[in-house]
Design an enzyme around this catalytic site. Sequence first.
Site, PDB file in Angstrom:
ATOM      1  CB  CYS A 170      -0.915   0.162   1.082  1.00 48.85           C
ATOM      2  SG  CYS A 170      -2.154   1.617   1.310  1.00 48.85           S
ATOM      3  CG  HIS A 181      -4.401  -0.450   4.541  1.00 48.06           C
ATOM      4  ND1 HIS A 181      -3.816  -0.396   3.041  1.00 48.06           N
ATOM      5  CD2 HIS A 181      -5.209  -1.739   4.188  1.00 48.06           C
ATOM      6  CE1 HIS A 181      -4.252  -0.530   2.126  1.00 48.06           C
ATOM      7  NE2 HIS A 181      -5.272  -1.900   2.565  1.00 48.06           N
ATOM      8  CG  HIS A 189      -4.197   3.973   2.787  1.00 48.04           C
ATOM      9  ND1 HIS A 189      -3.922   3.911   3.416  1.00 48.04           N
ATOM     10  CD2 HIS A 189      -4.551   5.108   3.317  1.00 48.04           C
ATOM     11  CE1 HIS A 189      -3.470   4.250   4.904  1.00 48.04           C
ATOM     12  NE2 HIS A 189      -4.251   5.251   4.365  1.00 48.04           N
ATOM     13  CG  HIS A 213      -6.927   7.528  -1.994  1.00 48.08           C
ATOM     14  ND1 HIS A 213      -7.949   6.777  -1.913  1.00 48.08           N
ATOM     15  CD2 HIS A 213      -7.217   8.335  -2.956  1.00 48.08           C
ATOM     16  CE1 HIS A 213      -7.897   6.006  -3.316  1.00 48.08           C
ATOM     17  NE2 HIS A 213      -7.498   6.676  -3.814  1.00 48.08           N
ATOM     18  CD  GLN A 256      -8.471  10.342  -7.461  1.00 43.14           C
ATOM     19  OE1 GLN A 256      -7.538  10.387  -8.683  1.00 43.14           O
ATOM     20  NE2 GLN A 256      -9.605   9.286  -7.178  1.00 43.14           N
TER      21      GLN A 256
HETATM   22 ZN    ZN Z   1      -2.479   1.398   3.309  1.00 43.61          ZN
END
Ligand code: ZN
Length: 335
Positions: free
Chosen positions: A36, A96, A147, A149, A151
């Site tokens: 990752c 994660h 994970h 996130h 953008q």
């Molecule tokens: Zn991760």
Amino acid sequence: MHEIRLNPLVKWWIIVAEHRSMRPWRPDETAREVKCPFCPGAPELAHLDKWDVVVLPNKYPALVEEPERPKSPGFEAYEVKEARGACKVIVETPSHEGDFYTLSLDHVVKVIEAYSSEYAELSKREYVEYVAVFRNKGKEIGVSLTHPHSQIYALPFIPPRILAELDSMKEYYEKHGKCLICDVVAYETGGERVVYENEHFLVLLPFYAMWPYELHVYPKRHSNSILDLREEEVVHFADTLRVVTATYTELLEHDAPYIMALHNPPTKGNYPYYHFHVEFYQPYREKGKLKYAAGIEWGYWVFTYDGSPEAKARELRASCAKAVQKLGEVLGKCK
Ligand code: ZN
Ligand code: ZN
Ligand code: FE
């Protein structure tokens, strides 16, 4: 090859990024500690000591700061331009797994602060016409990294959806002397399509939803862009992001997929009639059943709504009530 081509039939810009077809599919989950790229210890993050939220360049950017000059297409109906822009990733937590609803309110505030500072910085670049901030989540919509996130795409053109909103908000403003979304907020408050509300934000399943469980997050005070939100409003905005994602998860009884899109005005020019908001699209039409954008949707841009928005809003309110109980720390209440 990196370039932007105009589809002359519909006048939409297409970002052509040949190398993006090389990007990895979901990394092997069993070997995630090694693979990752957003987990602590990854080479991308080696330079950082302690972090809560971190902004990284996208490793497979569709747009770059120094693009090659595109070849002339050699036909007058064809138009191309340089794929000049920026693509970034906001890693929201060192953990994660998770989502807004698994993070504390303070932590989500830090994520929003990252959105705002990136938006402010990228807006200043002379070639940037629009800053798109969005979040894709879940294998159902093809997310290659689990994970948590978001953008950012800094684009050298204004996206068609935003052009359509600008047109409508401008027309409404000229006709009524008021902001369209301010009026929607005033009309919907206390009504059957509201799912959640806190002091500064309204979460509703719009009268005009295209996706069955679509939710919009509207600031109650007229705010042109994310940068207009005051400190206290940012905290209440963070609260709605936690509640919406927890509500979806409660509704679907698993860590729910969704698309979140922040709608800000373009970076150049003045659009006082534009009202900042966030749209959430949910790929499920019912628990266990996905809705696909198929022939009528993709082929014609006509959406059919499976069910009634008012009934779906009732379902979401029930899930919201359960979600809020589990979250504990919330600032508002489910309608
Ligand atoms: Zn991760
Ligand atoms: Zn407004
Ligand atoms: Fe919008």
